[in-house]
Design a protein around this motif. Structure first.
Motif, PDB file in Angstrom:
ATOM      1  N   ILE A   1     -17.798 -15.048  -3.987  1.00  0.00           N
ATOM      2  CA  ILE A   1     -17.101 -13.895  -3.411  1.00  0.00           C
ATOM      3  C   ILE A   1     -16.342 -14.299  -2.156  1.00  0.00           C
ATOM      4  CG2 ILE A   1     -17.437 -11.629  -2.336  1.00  0.00           C
ATOM      5  CD1 ILE A   1     -19.794 -11.189  -4.221  1.00  0.00           C
ATOM      6  N   ASP A   2     -16.960 -15.134  -1.308  1.00  0.00           N
ATOM      7  CA  ASP A   2     -16.296 -15.580  -0.072  1.00  0.00           C
ATOM      8  C   ASP A   2     -15.009 -16.340  -0.370  1.00  0.00           C
ATOM      9  OD1 ASP A   2     -18.260 -14.456   1.463  1.00  0.00           O
ATOM     10  OD2 ASP A   2     -19.386 -16.316   1.758  1.00  0.00           O
ATOM     11  N   GLU A   3     -15.064 -17.202  -1.396  1.00  0.00           N
ATOM     12  CA  GLU A   3     -13.879 -17.983  -1.768  1.00  0.00           C
ATOM     13  C   GLU A   3     -12.755 -17.061  -2.237  1.00  0.00           C
ATOM     14  OE1 GLU A   3     -11.855 -21.576  -2.107  1.00  0.00           O
ATOM     15  OE2 GLU A   3     -13.987 -21.440  -1.610  1.00  0.00           O
ATOM     16  N   ILE A   4     -13.123 -16.048  -3.013  1.00  0.00           N
ATOM     17  CA  ILE A   4     -12.124 -15.096  -3.507  1.00  0.00           C
ATOM     18  C   ILE A   4     -11.511 -14.320  -2.348  1.00  0.00           C
ATOM     19  CG2 ILE A   4     -11.815 -12.980  -4.860  1.00  0.00           C
ATOM     20  CD1 ILE A   4     -13.957 -14.086  -6.795  1.00  0.00           C
ATOM     21  N   LEU A   5     -12.350 -13.799  -1.455  1.00  0.00           N
ATOM     22  CA  LEU A   5     -11.853 -13.012  -0.326  1.00  0.00           C
ATOM     23  C   LEU A   5     -10.976 -13.856   0.594  1.00  0.00           C
ATOM     24  CD1 LEU A   5     -14.950 -10.834   0.681  1.00  0.00           C
ATOM     25  CD2 LEU A   5     -12.956 -10.182  -0.653  1.00  0.00           C
ATOM     26  N   LEU A   6     -11.371 -15.100   0.789  1.00  0.00           N
ATOM     27  CA  LEU A   6     -10.592 -15.999   1.647  1.00  0.00           C
ATOM     28  C   LEU A   6      -9.195 -16.197   1.077  1.00  0.00           C
ATOM     29  CD1 LEU A   6     -10.721 -17.806   4.186  1.00  0.00           C
ATOM     30  CD2 LEU A   6     -11.440 -19.687   2.685  1.00  0.00           C
ATOM     31  N   TYR A   7      -9.119 -16.357  -0.235  1.00  0.00           N
ATOM     32  CA  TYR A   7      -7.809 -16.569  -0.853  1.00  0.00           C
ATOM     33  C   TYR A   7      -6.970 -15.292  -0.821  1.00  0.00           C
ATOM     34  CZ  TYR A   7      -4.138 -18.150  -3.905  1.00  0.00           C
ATOM     35  OH  TYR A   7      -2.904 -18.488  -4.382  1.00  0.00           O
TER      36      TYR A   7
ATOM     37  N   CYS B   1      -4.773 -14.622   2.045  1.00  0.00           N
ATOM     38  CA  CYS B   1      -3.550 -15.435   2.172  1.00  0.00           C
ATOM     39  C   CYS B   1      -2.353 -14.828   1.441  1.00  0.00           C
ATOM     40  CB  CYS B   1      -3.806 -16.843   1.637  1.00  0.00           C
ATOM     41  SG  CYS B   1      -5.092 -17.742   2.513  1.00  0.00           S
ATOM     42  N   ILE B   2      -2.587 -13.809   0.637  1.00  0.00           N
ATOM     43  CA  ILE B   2      -1.500 -13.179  -0.125  1.00  0.00           C
ATOM     44  C   ILE B   2      -0.741 -12.224   0.798  1.00  0.00           C
ATOM     45  CG2 ILE B   2      -0.927 -11.777  -2.134  1.00  0.00           C
ATOM     46  CD1 ILE B   2      -3.580 -12.689  -3.391  1.00  0.00           C
ATOM     47  N   PHE B   3       0.545 -12.426   0.948  1.00  0.00           N
ATOM     48  CA  PHE B   3       1.379 -11.641   1.876  1.00  0.00           C
ATOM     49  C   PHE B   3       0.738 -11.607   3.270  1.00  0.00           C
ATOM     50  CE2 PHE B   3       2.826  -9.609  -2.172  1.00  0.00           C
ATOM     51  CZ  PHE B   3       4.169  -9.929  -2.057  1.00  0.00           C
ATOM     52  N   ASP B   4       0.191 -12.754   3.691  1.00  0.00           N
ATOM     53  CA  ASP B   4      -0.549 -12.789   4.953  1.00  0.00           C
ATOM     54  C   ASP B   4       0.332 -12.622   6.190  1.00  0.00           C
ATOM     55  OD1 ASP B   4       0.674 -15.201   4.544  1.00  0.00           O
ATOM     56  OD2 ASP B   4      -0.983 -16.423   5.269  1.00  0.00           O
ATOM     57  N   SER B   5       1.632 -12.765   6.035  1.00  0.00           N
ATOM     58  CA  SER B   5       2.525 -12.602   7.190  1.00  0.00           C
ATOM     59  C   SER B   5       3.005 -11.163   7.352  1.00  0.00           C
ATOM     60  CB  SER B   5       3.747 -13.524   7.044  1.00  0.00           C
ATOM     61  OG  SER B   5       4.492 -13.176   5.891  1.00  0.00           O
TER      62      SER B   5
ATOM     63  N   SER C   1       5.363 -14.214  -8.514  1.00  0.00           N
ATOM     64  CA  SER C   1       3.967 -14.609  -8.672  1.00  0.00           C
ATOM     65  C   SER C   1       3.114 -14.056  -7.534  1.00  0.00           C
ATOM     66  CB  SER C   1       3.837 -16.141  -8.739  1.00  0.00           C
ATOM     67  OG  SER C   1       4.116 -16.739  -7.499  1.00  0.00           O
ATOM     68  N   GLU C   2       3.710 -13.957  -6.331  1.00  0.00           N
ATOM     69  CA  GLU C   2       2.967 -13.401  -5.185  1.00  0.00           C
ATOM     70  C   GLU C   2       2.676 -11.919  -5.402  1.00  0.00           C
ATOM     71  OE1 GLU C   2       1.478 -14.728  -1.276  1.00  0.00           O
ATOM     72  OE2 GLU C   2       2.095 -15.622  -3.173  1.00  0.00           O
ATOM     73  N   ILE C   3       3.647 -11.195  -5.947  1.00  0.00           N
ATOM     74  CA  ILE C   3       3.436  -9.774  -6.265  1.00  0.00           C
ATOM     75  C   ILE C   3       2.329  -9.630  -7.301  1.00  0.00           C
ATOM     76  CG2 ILE C   3       4.473  -7.738  -7.351  1.00  0.00           C
ATOM     77  CD1 ILE C   3       7.140  -8.590  -6.166  1.00  0.00           C
ATOM     78  N   ASN C   4       2.415 -10.465  -8.335  1.00  0.00           N
ATOM     79  CA  ASN C   4       1.410 -10.410  -9.392  1.00  0.00           C
ATOM     80  C   ASN C   4       0.030 -10.751  -8.859  1.00  0.00           C
ATOM     81  OD1 ASN C   4       0.730  -9.811 -11.989  1.00  0.00           O
ATOM     82  ND2 ASN C   4       1.541 -11.672 -12.905  1.00  0.00           N
TER      83      ASN C   4
ATOM     84  N   SER D   1      -6.376  -3.848   1.787  1.00  0.00           N
ATOM     85  CA  SER D   1      -5.464  -4.601   2.638  1.00  0.00           C
ATOM     86  C   SER D   1      -4.389  -5.336   1.850  1.00  0.00           C
ATOM     87  CB  SER D   1      -6.256  -5.600   3.491  1.00  0.00           C
ATOM     88  OG  SER D   1      -5.398  -6.318   4.349  1.00  0.00           O
ATOM     89  N   VAL D   2      -4.782  -6.048   0.785  1.00  0.00           N
ATOM     90  CA  VAL D   2      -3.782  -6.812   0.036  1.00  0.00           C
ATOM     91  C   VAL D   2      -2.819  -5.881  -0.684  1.00  0.00           C
ATOM     92  CG1 VAL D   2      -5.147  -7.066  -2.105  1.00  0.00           C
ATOM     93  CG2 VAL D   2      -3.427  -8.780  -1.504  1.00  0.00           C
ATOM     94  N   GLY D   3      -3.326  -4.763  -1.193  1.00  0.00           N
ATOM     95  CA  GLY D   3      -2.444  -3.802  -1.856  1.00  0.00           C
ATOM     96  C   GLY D   3      -1.449  -3.200  -0.892  1.00  0.00           C
ATOM     97  N   LEU D   4      -1.908  -2.861   0.305  1.00  0.00           N
ATOM     98  CA  LEU D   4      -1.030  -2.231   1.296  1.00  0.00           C
ATOM     99  C   LEU D   4      -0.115  -3.236   1.978  1.00  0.00           C
ATOM    100  CD1 LEU D   4      -3.520   0.379   2.799  1.00  0.00           C
ATOM    101  CD2 LEU D   4      -1.684   0.752   1.140  1.00  0.00           C
ATOM    102  N   ARG D   5      -0.511  -4.503   2.016  1.00  0.00           N
ATOM    103  CA  ARG D   5       0.419  -5.533   2.520  1.00  0.00           C
ATOM    104  C   ARG D   5       1.595  -5.680   1.563  1.00  0.00           C
ATOM    105  NH1 ARG D   5      -4.358  -8.529   3.529  1.00  0.00           N
ATOM    106  NH2 ARG D   5      -3.870 -10.097   1.934  1.00  0.00           N
TER     107      ARG D   5
END
Length: 679
Positions: A384-390, A393-397, A469-472, A506-510
């Motif tokens: 789970i930690d590995e998944i959350l960490l990755y 990084c999606i749209f992290d900026s 691919s980032e959107i996906n 967070s990732v959805g709203l980013r």
């Protein structure tokens, strides 16, 4: 199980060359076969598509109409002379010893022939046999495996006759089957409200398990999932609740083969190693030659029965097209790849490397689904930690979208182009049906060949467009975390569940923030592109092109915003974690987006109207017209899909200011007077 039977949808079958056209055809209920519009009908269907169940139901219905149906099996046909076969069938079904007696019975005579593809006759004599049946019966309905639809000679044989193909259960038929399941034993006493609520809950579970055809949406699979959900609720399992459902489906396959427990364990270990071997090759299949090379290596470490391939082929766990061996269903392949990854055969370093590879390719169905199955198999926090960490990084900026007033200012003109909301009188069952039909229509035109091509070529060639691919990845991440929340909520700690939900939000709203900024920056380019499309429409007033382009642009912004909030809610929501999601919402009072996601979750997963919460949002959004509109739409949608008391409708009218149509107002006044007379 006639009590849960549903007539599947069928479409007209075309020769192989025209097979792709089927997605544009309108679905037809197989119940149309009862009308006997054609003297000869050929029905194609994949294995387990429900051909035999449909045939037997037709037979029962024909008998009730006082017709005279006769059931034959194609596997037993080895000669064009049909009299003896008819005599045997008559003896079994009607206790008649002669065909003459059958011919003298009054009523339409109908031949229902199952497994036509197993008929041993060659083409010439198959043709003669069918003509003989037409001489003996008023109507003939043949059922065959779907592979036969690619046989041009068969199509030529049946020129002028009707040919249909049985479809998997879409959203409409799936809903009908689940509804029948919920009514078992309580049909006479279950209320309409309780039925809709129960169907909605089970549908969410079934859709989460079936997903994008990971499990074939065939009647036997849906019923097995429903059965496994009942069992899993009463037991604790080492794997997740959804993982148990997948395991249940696979166990049923072996049980139908009546194999001994020790043999099943041996086969499971073999296919677990085989699936990972195929995965590492980057393909979905292995050549027959390579299969035996793999088996030789496997036999150096483990015992395996000599006829393992025959057993696995007969069980339909594996398939063989003459050149390659492959897993028959995606869920079986993904299930065992994931099982191997978290097994003792995998080192910690190996697990970490695999997780990194899967996360990097999260935008593909293969990687995202293996990750989903991983969390069904293991409780390891490191996974789970590995998944959350990755996911971080999606749209992290990009900062999360909050949908505050200044953030949605550019799209507020949309309110001038969409109708004002009004509470209308709606037939809830009909409205739900219409929405399911729309989902089926959308699903029918989705082309799965792109994903199949991705899987064929592996990962390396898919990264040409990093943006897409980032959107996906963002959307797959929301789905992945949602699967963990739904299936592991009983075994993970509250703080873990909260971290997971916050990560999904967070990732959805980013992504939403990225999207809204992009369409704002490129507004003129988008409008110009839309104008170019509109110019090709001869019916459009040329003076209104700019206005139409602006309207479309605003719909694009508003529609995706609302859709994404719904997507996040449906992916992450579950009745058992509502209190955790409430806590996240309370801590995010400055985010209209998270507050709206939480509202949708409350409405959809508790089937109750959270009046206090709605009233609070109404006040919070007093200066935010877009958030207010989405709030109102969510509430009205709830009214149209669930049974709500008249008092609640009146409350919505007064608190949200949504007017009630006159006919509902009249009914409401009558209801109020009745309550006053009978307090």
């Amino acid at each position: 199980m006639k009590d849960v039977f549903v007539y599947p949808h069928i479409i007209e079958a075309e020769p192989a060359a025209g097979n792709k056209v089927k997605t544009l055809q309108k679905n037809i209920s197989a119940e149309i076969l009862l009308e006997l519009n054609h003297r000869l009908t050929l029905i194609f269907g994949e294995e387990l598509s429900g051909k035999t169940s449909l045939l037997k139901m037709l037979m029962v219905r024909f008998e009730k109409k006082n017709y005279i149906p006769l059931l034959l099996n194609g596997e037993s046909i080895s000669t064009v002379k049909s009299k003896q076969k008819l005599k045997d069938a008559l003896g079994q079904q009607y206790e008649l010893s002669t065909q003459t007696k059958y011919e003298t019975m009054t009523g339409k005579r109908i031949c229902l022939l199952d497994d036509f593809h197993l008929c041993k006759l060659n083409y010439e004599y198959k043709n003669r046999f069918v003509k003989e049946l037409l001489n003996q019966f008023d109507f003939v309905i043949l059922f065959s495996d779907s592979l036969l639809k690619f046989d041009d000679k068969i199509h030529a044989m049946f020129v002028g006759f009707k040919k249909y193909e049985i479809l998997d259960l879409g959203y409409v038929k799936r809903d009908e089957l689940i509804r029948n399941w919920c009514k078992l034993g309580v049909e006479e006493i279950i209320s309409e409200k309780n039925l809709v609520d129960e169907v909605s809950t089970l549908t969410n579970h079934v859709n989460s398990i079936v997903r994008k055809n990971i499990v074939p949406s065939k009647p036997i699979f849906i019923l097995s999932i429903l059965q496994s959900l009942e069992i899993s609720q009463a037991n604790n399992h080492a794997i997740s609740s959804y993982g148990y459902c997948y395991n249940f489906l696979i166990s049923n396959i072996f049980e139908r083969m009546k194999l001994k427990r020790g043999l099943i364990d041996s086969l499971i270990n073999f296919i677990t190693h085989l699936s990972f071997h195929i995965y590492k090759s980057g393909n979905r299949s292995i050549s027959v030659e390579d299969y035996y090379v793999f088996k030789d290596g496997y036999e150096e470490k483990y015992l395996i029965p000599k006829n393992e391939l025959d057993i696995l082929l007969r069980s339909k766990i594996l398939m063989d097209n003459g050149e390659n061996v492959y897993f028959s269903h995606k869920y079986v392949f993904y299930f065992y790849v994931a099982k191997y990854i978290v097994s003792e055969d995998m080192s910690d370093k190996g697990l970490s490397d695999i997780l990194q590879e899967l996360c990097e390719n999260l935008h593909t169905d293969k990687a995202s689904n293996i990750l989903i199955f991983l969390v069904h198999h293991t409780k390891k926090q490191s996974v789970i930690d590995e998944i959350l960490l990755y996911v971080e990084c999606i749209f992290d900026s990009v900062c999360e979208a909050k949908l505050c007033a200044n953030e949605t200012e550019f799209m507020k003109d949309i309110l001038n182009h969409i109708p004002d909301l009004v509470i209308e009188q709606i037939d809830i069952d009909k409205e739900r049906g219409v929405r399911l039909e729309v989902k089926d229509a959308i699903n029918n035109i989705v082309d799965d060949q792109v994903e199949e091509e991705y899987e064929r070529i592996g990962y390396s060639d898919i990264d040409e467009n990093k943006f897409l691919s980032e959107i996906n990845k963002a959307m797959k991440a929301v789905e992945l975390i949602g699967q963990i929340l739904k299936s592991r909520h009983g075994s993970l700690k509250i703080n873990q569940l909260k971290d997971l939900a916050e990560s999904a939000y967070s990732v959805g709203l980013r992504f939403l923030s990225f999207y809204l900024k992009a369409v704002d920056v490129f507004e003129n380019e988008i409008k110009s592109f839309i104008k170019g499309i509109i110019l090709n429409d001869a019916d459009v007033d040329k003076d209104k092109i700019s206005q139409k382009a602006k309207e479309f642009y605003l719909y694009l912004c508003y529609g995706l915003t609302k859709s994404l909030l719904t997507k996040i809610s449906f992916s992450t929501g579950h009745s058992e974690i509502v209190s955790i999601l409430d806590e996240i919402s309370d801590e995010s009072s400055d985010s209209a987006a998270i507050r709206l996601i939480n509202l949708m979750t409350k409405l959809e997963f508790t089937h109750q109207l959270p009046k206090k919460y709605i009233k609070s949002l109404k006040m919070e959004f007093s200066k935010n017209c877009i958030a207010t509109r989405i709030l109102n739409e969510m509430v009205v949608q709830y009214l149209y899909l669930y049974y709500v008391d008249y008092k609640d409708i009146d409350w919505i009218n007064k608190v949200l200011g949504i007017p009630i149509k006159p006919q509902i107002m009249i009914q409401f006044d009558r209801q109020t007077k009745l309550l006053q007379k009978n307090p």
